[in-house]
Design a protein around this motif. Sequence first.
Motif, PDB file in Angstrom:
ATOM      1  N   GLU A  37       0.828  -1.212   0.000  1.00 31.36           N
ATOM      2  CA  GLU A  37       0.000   0.000   0.000  1.00 31.36           C
ATOM      3  C   GLU A  37       0.866   1.268   0.000  1.00 31.36           C
ATOM      4  O   GLU A  37       0.587   2.218  -0.717  1.00 31.36           O
ATOM      5  CB  GLU A  37      -0.912  -0.020   1.223  1.00 31.36           C
ATOM      6  N   ILE A  38       1.914   1.242   0.804  1.00 33.78           N
ATOM      7  CA  ILE A  38       2.816   2.404   0.830  1.00 33.78           C
ATOM      8  C   ILE A  38       3.426   2.602  -0.564  1.00 33.78           C
ATOM      9  O   ILE A  38       3.521   3.720  -1.068  1.00 33.78           O
ATOM     10  CB  ILE A  38       3.913   2.218   1.907  1.00 33.78           C
ATOM     11  N   GLY A  39       3.796   1.485  -1.190  1.00 32.43           N
ATOM     12  CA  GLY A  39       4.357   1.553  -2.547  1.00 32.43           C
ATOM     13  C   GLY A  39       3.365   2.195  -3.514  1.00 32.43           C
ATOM     14  O   GLY A  39       3.743   3.032  -4.347  1.00 32.43           O
ATOM     15  N   ASN A  40       2.086   1.832  -3.404  1.00 29.33           N
ATOM     16  CA  ASN A  40       1.070   2.404  -4.294  1.00 29.33           C
ATOM     17  C   ASN A  40       0.916   3.910  -4.082  1.00 29.33           C
ATOM     18  O   ASN A  40       0.726   4.663  -5.035  1.00 29.33           O
ATOM     19  CB  ASN A  40      -0.295   1.738  -4.061  1.00 29.33           C
ATOM     20  N   VAL A  41       1.000   4.319  -2.818  1.00 24.89           N
ATOM     21  CA  VAL A  41       0.858   5.750  -2.539  1.00 24.89           C
ATOM     22  C   VAL A  41       2.070   6.516  -3.072  1.00 24.89           C
ATOM     23  O   VAL A  41       1.951   7.619  -3.603  1.00 24.89           O
ATOM     24  CB  VAL A  41       0.651   5.991  -1.024  1.00 24.89           C
ATOM     25  N   ARG A  42       3.227   5.899  -2.981  1.00 29.22           N
ATOM     26  CA  ARG A  42       4.437   6.511  -3.549  1.00 29.22           C
ATOM     27  C   ARG A  42       4.268   6.735  -5.057  1.00 29.22           C
ATOM     28  O   ARG A  42       4.667   7.752  -5.602  1.00 29.22           O
ATOM     29  CB  ARG A  42       5.654   5.606  -3.326  1.00 29.22           C
ATOM     30  N   LYS A  43       3.622   5.722  -5.691  1.00 30.61           N
ATOM     31  CA  LYS A  43       3.425   5.835  -7.151  1.00 30.61           C
ATOM     32  C   LYS A  43       2.524   7.018  -7.509  1.00 30.61           C
ATOM     33  O   LYS A  43       2.581   7.519  -8.619  1.00 30.61           O
ATOM     34  CB  LYS A  43       2.812   4.538  -7.697  1.00 30.61           C
ATOM     35  N   GLY A 221      -6.240  -0.593   0.512  1.00 26.44           N
ATOM     36  CA  GLY A 221      -6.599   0.573  -0.300  1.00 26.44           C
ATOM     37  C   GLY A 221      -6.907   1.834   0.489  1.00 26.44           C
ATOM     38  O   GLY A 221      -7.032   2.905  -0.100  1.00 26.44           O
ATOM     39  N   ASN A 222      -7.005   1.720   1.815  1.00 26.69           N
ATOM     40  CA  ASN A 222      -7.387   2.894   2.607  1.00 26.69           C
ATOM     41  C   ASN A 222      -6.361   4.039   2.530  1.00 26.69           C
ATOM     42  O   ASN A 222      -6.743   5.201   2.395  1.00 26.69           O
ATOM     43  CB  ASN A 222      -7.606   2.504   4.075  1.00 26.69           C
ATOM     44  N   VAL A 223      -5.092   3.705   2.618  1.00 24.37           N
ATOM     45  CA  VAL A 223      -4.070   4.770   2.613  1.00 24.37           C
ATOM     46  C   VAL A 223      -4.113   5.503   1.272  1.00 24.37           C
ATOM     47  O   VAL A 223      -4.051   6.739   1.197  1.00 24.37           O
ATOM     48  CB  VAL A 223      -2.654   4.200   2.863  1.00 24.37           C
ATOM     49  N   GLU A 224      -4.280   4.713   0.208  1.00 24.03           N
ATOM     50  CA  GLU A 224      -4.347   5.300  -1.130  1.00 24.03           C
ATOM     51  C   GLU A 224      -5.564   6.216  -1.259  1.00 24.03           C
ATOM     52  O   GLU A 224      -5.469   7.323  -1.803  1.00 24.03           O
ATOM     53  CB  GLU A 224      -4.459   4.148  -2.130  1.00 24.03           C
ATOM     54  N   LYS A 225      -6.699   5.745  -0.730  1.00 23.31           N
ATOM     55  CA  LYS A 225      -7.920   6.554  -0.810  1.00 23.31           C
ATOM     56  C   LYS A 225      -7.715   7.885  -0.091  1.00 23.31           C
ATOM     57  O   LYS A 225      -8.091   8.938  -0.591  1.00 23.31           O
ATOM     58  CB  LYS A 225      -9.096   5.823  -0.147  1.00 23.31           C
ATOM     59  N   ILE A 226      -7.118   7.826   1.099  1.00 22.32           N
ATOM     60  CA  ILE A 226      -6.902   9.060   1.866  1.00 22.32           C
ATOM     61  C   ILE A 226      -5.967   9.994   1.090  1.00 22.32           C
ATOM     62  O   ILE A 226      -6.212  11.184   0.975  1.00 22.32           O
ATOM     63  CB  ILE A 226      -6.339   8.753   3.275  1.00 22.32           C
ATOM     64  N   GLN A 228      -5.696  10.277  -1.935  1.00 24.86           N
ATOM     65  CA  GLN A 228      -6.423  10.882  -3.061  1.00 24.86           C
ATOM     66  C   GLN A 228      -7.524  11.839  -2.602  1.00 24.86           C
ATOM     67  O   GLN A 228      -8.265  12.371  -3.418  1.00 24.86           O
ATOM     68  CB  GLN A 228      -7.044   9.776  -3.915  1.00 24.86           C
ATOM     69  N   GLY A 229      -7.635  11.984  -1.280  1.00 22.57           N
ATOM     70  CA  GLY A 229      -8.599  12.953  -0.757  1.00 22.57           C
ATOM     71  C   GLY A 229      -9.979  12.374  -0.486  1.00 22.57           C
ATOM     72  O   GLY A 229     -10.913  13.123  -0.202  1.00 22.57           O
ATOM     73  N   LYS A 230     -10.121  11.026  -0.593  1.00 15.52           N
ATOM     74  CA  LYS A 230     -11.432  10.439  -0.307  1.00 15.52           C
ATOM     75  C   LYS A 230     -11.640  10.377   1.204  1.00 15.52           C
ATOM     76  O   LYS A 230     -10.683  10.252   1.959  1.00 15.52           O
ATOM     77  CB  LYS A 230     -11.521   9.038  -0.910  1.00 15.52           C
ATOM     78  N   ARG A 231     -12.896  10.428   1.611  1.00 16.35           N
ATOM     79  CA  ARG A 231     -13.189  10.420   3.048  1.00 16.35           C
ATOM     80  C   ARG A 231     -13.110   9.004   3.595  1.00 16.35           C
ATOM     81  O   ARG A 231     -13.874   8.135   3.192  1.00 16.35           O
ATOM     82  CB  ARG A 231     -14.587  10.977   3.300  1.00 16.35           C
ATOM     83  N   VAL A 232     -12.187   8.782   4.503  1.00 19.30           N
ATOM     84  CA  VAL A 232     -12.033   7.483   5.148  1.00 19.30           C
ATOM     85  C   VAL A 232     -11.817   7.754   6.631  1.00 19.30           C
ATOM     86  O   VAL A 232     -11.117   8.708   6.998  1.00 19.30           O
ATOM     87  CB  VAL A 232     -10.806   6.718   4.567  1.00 19.30           C
ATOM     88  N   GLY A 233     -12.416   6.947   7.495  1.00 20.35           N
ATOM     89  CA  GLY A 233     -12.159   7.047   8.928  1.00 20.35           C
ATOM     90  C   GLY A 233     -12.647   8.346   9.550  1.00 20.35           C
ATOM     91  O   GLY A 233     -13.632   8.931   9.121  1.00 20.35           O
ATOM     92  N   THR A 234     -11.934   8.780  10.574  1.00 21.30           N
ATOM     93  CA  THR A 234     -12.298   9.992  11.321  1.00 21.30           C
ATOM     94  C   THR A 234     -11.191  11.031  11.206  1.00 21.30           C
ATOM     95  O   THR A 234     -10.013  10.688  11.355  1.00 21.30           O
ATOM     96  CB  THR A 234     -12.460   9.637  12.823  1.00 21.30           C
ATOM     97  N   THR A 235     -11.593  12.266  10.949  1.00 16.43           N
ATOM     98  CA  THR A 235     -10.608  13.338  10.929  1.00 16.43           C
ATOM     99  C   THR A 235     -10.635  14.087  12.254  1.00 16.43           C
ATOM    100  O   THR A 235     -11.678  14.563  12.679  1.00 16.43           O
ATOM    101  CB  THR A 235     -10.876  14.320   9.769  1.00 16.43           C
ATOM    102  N   VAL A 236      -9.482  14.146  12.901  1.00 16.62           N
ATOM    103  CA  VAL A 236      -9.351  14.924  14.131  1.00 16.62           C
ATOM    104  C   VAL A 236      -8.708  16.246  13.719  1.00 16.62           C
ATOM    105  O   VAL A 236      -7.651  16.260  13.107  1.00 16.62           O
ATOM    106  CB  VAL A 236      -8.457  14.214  15.165  1.00 16.62           C
ATOM    107  N   GLY A 237      -9.400  17.358  14.044  1.00 22.43           N
ATOM    108  CA  GLY A 237      -8.844  18.646  13.611  1.00 22.43           C
ATOM    109  C   GLY A 237      -9.485  19.791  14.345  1.00 22.43           C
ATOM    110  O   GLY A 237     -10.165  19.580  15.340  1.00 22.43           O
TER     111      GLY A 237
END
Length: 237
Positions: A37-43, A221-226, A228-237
Motif C-alpha cells: 500500500e505504501i508503494g502504491n501511494v508513492r506511485k 486501499g485505505n491509505v491510497e484513498k486518503i 487521493q482525498g477520499k473520506r475514510v475514517g475519522t478526521t481529528v482537527g
Amino acid sequence: MAAPKYKRILLKLSGEALIGEQEYGIDPSIIASISSEIGNVRKLGVEIAVVIGGGNIFRGLSASEAGMDRTTADYMGMLATVMNALAMQDALEKRGVVTRVVSAIEMKELAEPYIRRRAVRHLEKGRVVIFAAGTGNPYFTTDTAASLRAMEIDAEVILKGTKVDGVYDTDPMVNAGARRYANVSYMEVIQKELRVMDTTAISLCMENNLPIIVFNIMKRGNVEKIAQGKRVGTTVG
Ligand code: UDP
C-alpha cells in the motif's frame, strides 16, 4: 488519474497493527500488505514518512509496572521500534520502494541518525523515510514521535493506522452500538478520552493545527484513498 490531495504525509503504524493474527511479533503477511500500500501511494507521487511503534514486541510501561526500571524499559521499547522499522524497510525494498531508516537513537551500523534536513532531503528524492526509536527519549510514545516528526518535516497530515474504522464514542470492540465520528475536535478527543493518541501527541497537533486521520489499516486501499482525498475514517482537527 486525479492529483493526490497531499504532497507529504506521515503514516503512524502502531506495533499492534503488525501483529495480525499472532499474539506477538510481526506477521509477514500484514507487513507485506502495508508495504504494498505504501508503494502504491508513492506511485501517486506522495512523499511518505512512517513512524513505527513497538508495542507488538515490548512496551516500556507494562515492563515497568512489572518491576523494571522505567527508563530502561522505555529504551527497550524504543529498540523494539527499530526491529519493526527494519522489517518494514525489508518489505518495502522487496517491492522496489527505496527507503531509509532514520533512528532517534544512534545505531549507525543499521540506520541513519536523525538529522531533520537529511530526512527531508530523502523525502524530496522520493524515498520512504522510516523513523525508528520514537523520540529517542523515555517517558514518550511513538504517537508523540509521530506528531513531532510530522511537524518537523512539514507533513500536511498524520495518518494514524489502527485496527478499527476510526474514532468511536465508545469502544467498538466492546459495544456493538458504538458510533463513529466523521470529524472530531482535538479538545473533544482529550476531554472525552477517546484514545486516539496520548494527550501529549494530541496537544502537539492541536497547538500546530495538524490534522490526524484515524483509519483502519487492515482494509486494503485505505491509505491510497486518503492520499487521493477520499473520506475514510475519522478526521481529528
Ligand atoms: N518509547 C519511548 N519513547 C519514545 C517512543 C517509544 O520510550 O519516544 C518506548 C515506550 O516504552 C513504548 C515503546 O517504546 O512503550 C513502544 O512504543 P509505543 O508504545 O508508542 O508503540 P505502539 O503503541 O505504537 O506500538
